[in-house]
Design a protein around this motif. Structure first.
Motif, PDB file in Angstrom:
ATOM      1  N   UNK A 186       0.863  -1.191   0.000  1.00  0.00           N
ATOM      2  CA  UNK A 186       0.000   0.000   0.000  1.00  0.00           C
ATOM      3  C   UNK A 186       0.895   1.235   0.000  1.00  0.00           C
ATOM      4  N   UNK A 187       1.181   1.740  -1.189  1.00  0.00           N
ATOM      5  CA  UNK A 187       2.243   2.727  -1.351  1.00  0.00           C
ATOM      6  C   UNK A 187       1.779   4.177  -1.354  1.00  0.00           C
ATOM      7  N   UNK A 195      -7.303  17.990  12.887  1.00  0.00           N
ATOM      8  CA  UNK A 195      -7.680  18.815  11.738  1.00  0.00           C
ATOM      9  C   UNK A 195      -6.691  18.712  10.585  1.00  0.00           C
ATOM     10  N   UNK A 196      -5.705  17.801  10.694  1.00  0.00           N
ATOM     11  CA  UNK A 196      -4.656  17.714   9.688  1.00  0.00           C
ATOM     12  C   UNK A 196      -4.804  16.525   8.761  1.00  0.00           C
ATOM     13  N   UNK A 197      -4.319  16.696   7.546  1.00  0.00           N
ATOM     14  CA  UNK A 197      -4.273  15.610   6.569  1.00  0.00           C
ATOM     15  C   UNK A 197      -2.854  15.088   6.440  1.00  0.00           C
ATOM     16  N   UNK A 198      -2.733  13.770   6.252  1.00  0.00           N
ATOM     17  CA  UNK A 198      -1.436  13.111   6.084  1.00  0.00           C
ATOM     18  C   UNK A 198      -1.489  12.288   4.799  1.00  0.00           C
ATOM     19  N   UNK A 199      -0.401  12.344   4.024  1.00  0.00           N
ATOM     20  CA  UNK A 199      -0.268  11.449   2.881  1.00  0.00           C
ATOM     21  C   UNK A 199       1.055  10.722   3.000  1.00  0.00           C
ATOM     22  N   UNK A 200       1.016   9.395   2.920  1.00  0.00           N
ATOM     23  CA  UNK A 200       2.233   8.593   2.903  1.00  0.00           C
ATOM     24  C   UNK A 200       2.461   8.076   1.491  1.00  0.00           C
ATOM     25  N   UNK A 201       3.704   8.244   0.996  1.00  0.00           N
ATOM     26  CA  UNK A 201       4.059   7.780  -0.350  1.00  0.00           C
ATOM     27  C   UNK A 201       5.385   7.062  -0.259  1.00  0.00           C
ATOM     28  N   UNK A 202       5.413   5.767  -0.633  1.00  0.00           N
ATOM     29  CA  UNK A 202       6.593   4.948  -0.350  1.00  0.00           C
ATOM     30  C   UNK A 202       7.735   5.057  -1.359  1.00  0.00           C
ATOM     31  N   UNK A 203       7.524   5.299  -2.671  1.00  0.00           N
ATOM     32  CA  UNK A 203       8.677   5.306  -3.576  1.00  0.00           C
ATOM     33  C   UNK A 203       9.731   6.345  -3.172  1.00  0.00           C
ATOM     34  N   UNK A 216       7.149  10.541  -9.900  1.00  0.00           N
ATOM     35  CA  UNK A 216       7.250  10.573  -8.444  1.00  0.00           C
ATOM     36  C   UNK A 216       7.212  12.010  -7.952  1.00  0.00           C
ATOM     37  N   UNK A 217       7.926  12.887  -8.651  1.00  0.00           N
ATOM     38  CA  UNK A 217       7.916  14.298  -8.273  1.00  0.00           C
ATOM     39  C   UNK A 217       6.519  14.901  -8.408  1.00  0.00           C
ATOM     40  N   UNK A 218       5.799  14.476  -9.435  1.00  0.00           N
ATOM     41  CA  UNK A 218       4.444  14.983  -9.630  1.00  0.00           C
ATOM     42  C   UNK A 218       3.524  14.543  -8.493  1.00  0.00           C
ATOM     43  N   UNK A 219       3.628  13.285  -8.084  1.00  0.00           N
ATOM     44  CA  UNK A 219       2.796  12.797  -6.982  1.00  0.00           C
ATOM     45  C   UNK A 219       3.071  13.595  -5.710  1.00  0.00           C
ATOM     46  N   UNK A 220       4.333  13.826  -5.401  1.00  0.00           N
ATOM     47  CA  UNK A 220       4.671  14.561  -4.181  1.00  0.00           C
ATOM     48  C   UNK A 220       4.121  15.983  -4.240  1.00  0.00           C
ATOM     49  N   UNK A 221       4.257  16.632  -5.393  1.00  0.00           N
ATOM     50  CA  UNK A 221       3.703  17.984  -5.541  1.00  0.00           C
ATOM     51  C   UNK A 221       2.189  17.964  -5.385  1.00  0.00           C
ATOM     52  N   UNK A 222       1.539  16.991  -6.005  1.00  0.00           N
ATOM     53  CA  UNK A 222       0.088  16.860  -5.851  1.00  0.00           C
ATOM     54  C   UNK A 222      -0.285  16.674  -4.379  1.00  0.00           C
ATOM     55  N   UNK A 223       0.502  15.873  -3.673  1.00  0.00           N
ATOM     56  CA  UNK A 223       0.215  15.606  -2.270  1.00  0.00           C
ATOM     57  C   UNK A 223       0.335  16.870  -1.431  1.00  0.00           C
ATOM     58  N   UNK A 224       1.303  17.709  -1.754  1.00  0.00           N
ATOM     59  CA  UNK A 224       1.442  18.980  -1.044  1.00  0.00           C
ATOM     60  C   UNK A 224       0.166  19.806  -1.191  1.00  0.00           C
ATOM     61  N   UNK A 225      -0.345  19.884  -2.412  1.00  0.00           N
ATOM     62  CA  UNK A 225      -1.584  20.619  -2.614  1.00  0.00           C
ATOM     63  C   UNK A 225      -2.754  19.991  -1.892  1.00  0.00           C
TER      64      UNK A 225
END
Length: 254
Positions: A186-187, A195-203, A216-225
């Motif tokens: 589950x990556x 009140x906070x959101x968390x996203x975990x991304x394994x790669x 990978x860079x796109x996913x991380x940027x998307x996660x920031x947003x």
């Protein structure tokens, strides 16, 4: 992005240990892993973010109360020095996440004090460092974190992470990965805490150039947003409701 009208203040945190100890890692990430992650966020969210970086060896690990109060999203990468992170700083980060600061935890950050604290489990998993190919499959193509990335994302060389991953059931499972050894993981997971959101991304691993991978860079940027707060930050608090409060409120609004 959840709120394109405001600038997202991002702090990219990295323990920055392998880069100082190992020439191969330093050559792979000459600006540090934090530098590569920050560059990827800037690349995709240019004009929508301001970015600072912080590392373990700075006073208070670069995560003072003033820095965190001025941070909308904190990204976290650690591996060799989880135990050297101050409990006082972990307490501080936890309070800011519960108040609404977004948190993006990357790869071996699964074993960080802050991630285990917020999830309440060991966050242990199966692993193998053997140049595995990773395929990152999108399970929720309409999710904000998955926008603009192919399915699967193909990562030619990567450390294997496999199940069982000892985490609570994610609020949303956005990505699942498969590896050449047949393992799955589950990556890409979302969680809400307070009140906070968390996203975990394994790669992503210090031994491979994964943080230079465009998808990978796109996913991380998307996660920031995605995890960025959209309103004022505040801790959830215990509230006493007197009898009749609803009726009084309705009369005031009439």
């Amino acid at each position: 992005m959840s709120d394109t009208a405001r600038t997202i203040k991002v702090t990219v945190w990295n323990e920055n240990v392998h880069e100082q100890r190992e020439e191969a890692v330093r050559a792979r990430y000459p600006e540090g892993i934090h530098g590569a992650v920050a560059a990827g966020i800037e690349e995709h969210l240019k004009g929508q973010v301001t970015i600072r970086t912080a590392t373990l060896d700075e006073p208070e690990h670069g995560l003072t109360e003033e820095v965190l109060a001025d941070t909308d999203v904190l990204t976290w990468w650690g591996h060799a020095a989880h135990g050297k992170v101050s409990d006082e700083v972990v307490d501080r980060v936890q309070q800011h996440v519960l108040s609404g600061m977004g948190l993006v935890v990357l790869h071996s950050g699964h074993f960080s004090k802050i991630f285990r604290r917020l999830l309440g489990t060991t966050c242990s998993l199966r692993w193998r460092g053997a140049d595995d190919r990773e395929l990152v499959w999108t399970l929720k193509p309409n999710h904000p974190v998955a926008q603009g990335v192919p399915s699967p994302i193909i990562i030619p060389e990567q450390e294997m992470y496999g199940e069982v991953f000892d985490i609570p059931d994610p609020d949303e499972l956005v990505f699942v990965s498969s590896f050449t050894g047949g393992e799955v993981f589950r990556s890409g997971c979302t969680f809400h805490r307070g009140n906070g959101r968390i996203f975990y991304f394994s790669p992503g691993d210090q031994a491979y150039p994964v943080y230079h991978h465009p998808d990978v860079r796109r996913v991380i940027a998307n996660a920031v947003g995605y995890v960025a707060p959209t309103g004022e930050r505040d801790l959830p608090i215990l509230r006493r409701s007197a009898a009749g409060w609803y009726e009084e409120s309705a009369q005031e609004q009439a």
